[in-house]
Design a protein around this motif. Structure first.
Motif, mmCIF file in Angstrom:
data_model
loop_
_atom_site.group_PDB
_atom_site.id
_atom_site.type_symbol
_atom_site.label_atom_id
_atom_site.label_comp_id
_atom_site.label_asym_id
_atom_site.label_seq_id
_atom_site.Cartn_x
_atom_site.Cartn_y
_atom_site.Cartn_z
ATOM 1 N N LEU A 19 57.306 -27.173 49.278
ATOM 2 C CA LEU A 19 56.009 -26.576 48.992
ATOM 3 C C LEU A 19 54.903 -27.392 49.649
ATOM 4 C CD1 LEU A 19 56.950 -26.080 45.311
ATOM 5 C CD2 LEU A 19 56.286 -24.191 46.785
ATOM 6 N N PRO A 20 53.814 -26.727 50.032
ATOM 7 C CA PRO A 20 52.719 -27.474 50.658
ATOM 8 C C PRO A 20 52.059 -28.422 49.664
ATOM 9 C CG PRO A 20 52.061 -25.200 50.241
ATOM 10 C CD PRO A 20 53.525 -25.302 49.906
ATOM 11 N N SER A 21 51.629 -29.559 50.149
ATOM 12 C CA SER A 21 50.983 -30.563 49.296
ATOM 13 C C SER A 21 49.520 -30.192 49.064
ATOM 14 C CB SER A 21 51.110 -31.955 49.915
ATOM 15 O OG SER A 21 52.434 -32.380 49.875
ATOM 16 N N THR A 22 49.343 -29.073 48.362
ATOM 17 C CA THR A 22 48.018 -28.563 48.037
ATOM 18 C C THR A 22 48.012 -28.148 46.569
ATOM 19 O OG1 THR A 22 48.618 -26.282 48.580
ATOM 20 C CG2 THR A 22 47.713 -27.636 50.373
ATOM 21 N N ARG A 23 46.816 -27.902 46.027
ATOM 22 C CA ARG A 23 46.726 -27.410 44.644
ATOM 23 C C ARG A 23 47.484 -26.101 44.511
ATOM 24 N NH1 ARG A 23 40.491 -27.559 43.306
ATOM 25 N NH2 ARG A 23 41.238 -25.856 42.025
ATOM 26 N N ARG A 30 55.099 -24.551 39.757
ATOM 27 C CA ARG A 30 55.207 -24.192 38.336
ATOM 28 C C ARG A 30 55.680 -22.749 38.174
ATOM 29 N NH1 ARG A 30 51.869 -21.567 35.057
ATOM 30 N NH2 ARG A 30 50.140 -21.644 36.536
ATOM 31 N N LEU A 31 55.082 -21.840 38.911
ATOM 32 C CA LEU A 31 55.451 -20.424 38.804
ATOM 33 C C LEU A 31 56.888 -20.175 39.244
ATOM 34 C CD1 LEU A 31 52.136 -18.831 40.138
ATOM 35 C CD2 LEU A 31 52.924 -18.931 37.759
ATOM 36 N N LEU A 32 57.295 -20.798 40.340
ATOM 37 C CA LEU A 32 58.676 -20.636 40.825
ATOM 38 C C LEU A 32 59.680 -21.215 39.833
ATOM 39 C CD1 LEU A 32 58.256 -21.464 44.611
ATOM 40 C CD2 LEU A 32 58.873 -19.251 43.623
ATOM 41 N N ALA A 33 59.349 -22.357 39.244
ATOM 42 C CA ALA A 33 60.259 -22.976 38.277
ATOM 43 C C ALA A 33 60.476 -22.051 37.081
ATOM 44 C CB ALA A 33 59.713 -24.330 37.821
ATOM 45 N N VAL A 34 59.394 -21.493 36.544
ATOM 46 C CA VAL A 34 59.508 -20.597 35.396
ATOM 47 C C VAL A 34 60.334 -19.364 35.770
ATOM 48 C CG1 VAL A 34 58.209 -19.061 33.864
ATOM 49 C CG2 VAL A 34 57.445 -21.406 34.242
ATOM 50 N N THR A 35 60.064 -18.781 36.929
ATOM 51 C CA THR A 35 60.813 -17.603 37.370
ATOM 52 C C THR A 35 62.300 -17.914 37.499
ATOM 53 O OG1 THR A 35 58.890 -16.728 38.520
ATOM 54 C CG2 THR A 35 61.036 -15.891 39.214
ATOM 55 N N GLU A 36 62.610 -19.055 38.091
ATOM 56 C CA GLU A 36 64.015 -19.441 38.280
ATOM 57 C C GLU A 36 64.703 -19.700 36.945
ATOM 58 O OE1 GLU A 36 67.221 -19.762 40.752
ATOM 59 O OE2 GLU A 36 65.180 -19.219 41.315
ATOM 60 N N VAL A 54 57.069 -29.724 35.350
ATOM 61 C CA VAL A 54 56.906 -29.372 36.766
ATOM 62 C C VAL A 54 55.428 -29.408 37.148
ATOM 63 C CG1 VAL A 54 57.111 -27.502 38.464
ATOM 64 C CG2 VAL A 54 59.042 -28.050 36.968
ATOM 65 N N ALA A 55 54.570 -28.856 36.303
ATOM 66 C CA ALA A 55 53.136 -28.836 36.600
ATOM 67 C C ALA A 55 52.595 -30.251 36.782
ATOM 68 C CB ALA A 55 52.379 -28.113 35.489
ATOM 69 N N GLU A 56 52.974 -31.170 35.902
ATOM 70 C CA GLU A 56 52.479 -32.545 35.990
ATOM 71 C C GLU A 56 53.036 -33.267 37.209
ATOM 72 O OE1 GLU A 56 50.085 -33.988 34.422
ATOM 73 O OE2 GLU A 56 49.790 -32.304 33.067
ATOM 74 N N LEU A 57 54.340 -33.141 37.447
ATOM 75 C CA LEU A 57 54.941 -33.847 38.582
ATOM 76 C C LEU A 57 54.453 -33.293 39.911
ATOM 77 C CD1 LEU A 57 58.610 -34.473 37.371
ATOM 78 C CD2 LEU A 57 56.585 -35.943 37.141
ATOM 79 N N ALA A 58 54.298 -31.973 39.993
ATOM 80 C CA ALA A 58 53.797 -31.366 41.232
ATOM 81 C C ALA A 58 52.338 -31.766 41.469
ATOM 82 C CB ALA A 58 53.949 -29.850 41.176
ATOM 83 N N ALA A 59 51.534 -31.766 40.416
ATOM 84 C CA ALA A 59 50.135 -32.188 40.558
ATOM 85 C C ALA A 59 50.058 -33.636 41.027
ATOM 86 C CB ALA A 59 49.391 -32.012 39.234
ATOM 87 N N ASN A 60 50.912 -34.491 40.482
ATOM 88 C CA ASN A 60 50.933 -35.891 40.920
ATOM 89 C C ASN A 60 51.351 -36.010 42.379
ATOM 90 O OD1 ASN A 60 50.043 -36.876 38.504
ATOM 91 N ND2 ASN A 60 52.027 -37.645 37.829
#
Length: 146
Positions: A19-23, A30-36, A54-60
Motif C-alpha cells: 500500500l502507498p505510504s499515505t493517509r 484498515r478497509l482491506l483487512a476488515v473485508t478480508e 491495523v489502523a494504528e500500525l498502518a498510521a505509524n
C-alpha cells in the motif's frame, strides 16, 4: 497496481498487500483487512480488534516509517485451528523503531498512544527487522470464542 497476493502453500487465512505510504494507504489497509477477515468468517470481536490494530500500525508506518517512493506492506495470517490472527505492517524505516509499550505518553500530547492501544488489544506485539533496511511491527490477537 497493487493486488492481494495469496501465498502458495500457505493456509487459506493469509493476505498480503502493498500500500502507498499515505493517509489514504493507511485507510485502505484498515478497509482491506476488515473485508478480508469478514470473508474468512472471523468473529466480529476479533475483526473489530484487528481493525483497530491495523489502523494504528498502518498510521505509524505512514507517519514514522515513510520513505518517499516506498510502500508499506500489510500481512494478515489467520490460524483458525488456534483461533489466532497475526497482523504485520512492514515499512522502510528500520532506523526508527517503536518505543516499548511501557513508555508513557505525554498526557497533554495529541499523539503517542497508538502502541499503547495495540498493546491493550493484542496478546503480544513486537518489532523485528525487515530486510534490507526496514522494520516489521507485528501483533498477535487471539479469539477467545474460537
Amino acid at each position: 497496481m497493487n493486488q492481494a497476493t495469496p501465498h502458495v502453500g500457505a493456509p487459506v487465512g493469509t493476505f498480503t498487500q502493498m500500500l502507498p505510504s499515505t493517509r489514504r494507504g493507511a485507510r485502505l489497509a484498515r478497509l482491506l483487512a476488515v473485508t478480508e477477515l469478514r470473508s474468512w468468517d472471523v468473529s466480529q470481536g476479533l475483526t473489530e480488534r484487528a481493525e483497530l490494530v491495523v489502523a494504528e500500525l498502518a498510521a505509524n508506518a505512514v507517519l514514522h516509517g515513510r520513505v518517499p517512493g516506498r510502500c508499506f506492506l500489510l500481512t494478515l495470517a489467520l490460524d483458525p485451528a488456534a483461533g489466532r490472527l497475526r497482523v504485520e505492517v512492514s515499512d522502510a524505516r528500520g532506523d526508527l523503531r517503536p518505543l516499548s509499550s511501557g513508555a508513557e505518553a505525554d498526557p497533554l500530547s495529541t499523539t503517542g498512544r497508538g502502541l499503547s492501544l495495540v498493546a491493550a488489544l493484542a496478546d503480544h506485539w513486537d518489532c523485528v527487522p525487515y530486510p534490507p533496511s526496514g522494520k516489521t511491527v507485528r501483533a498477535d490477537l487471539s479469539d477467545p470464542g474460537a
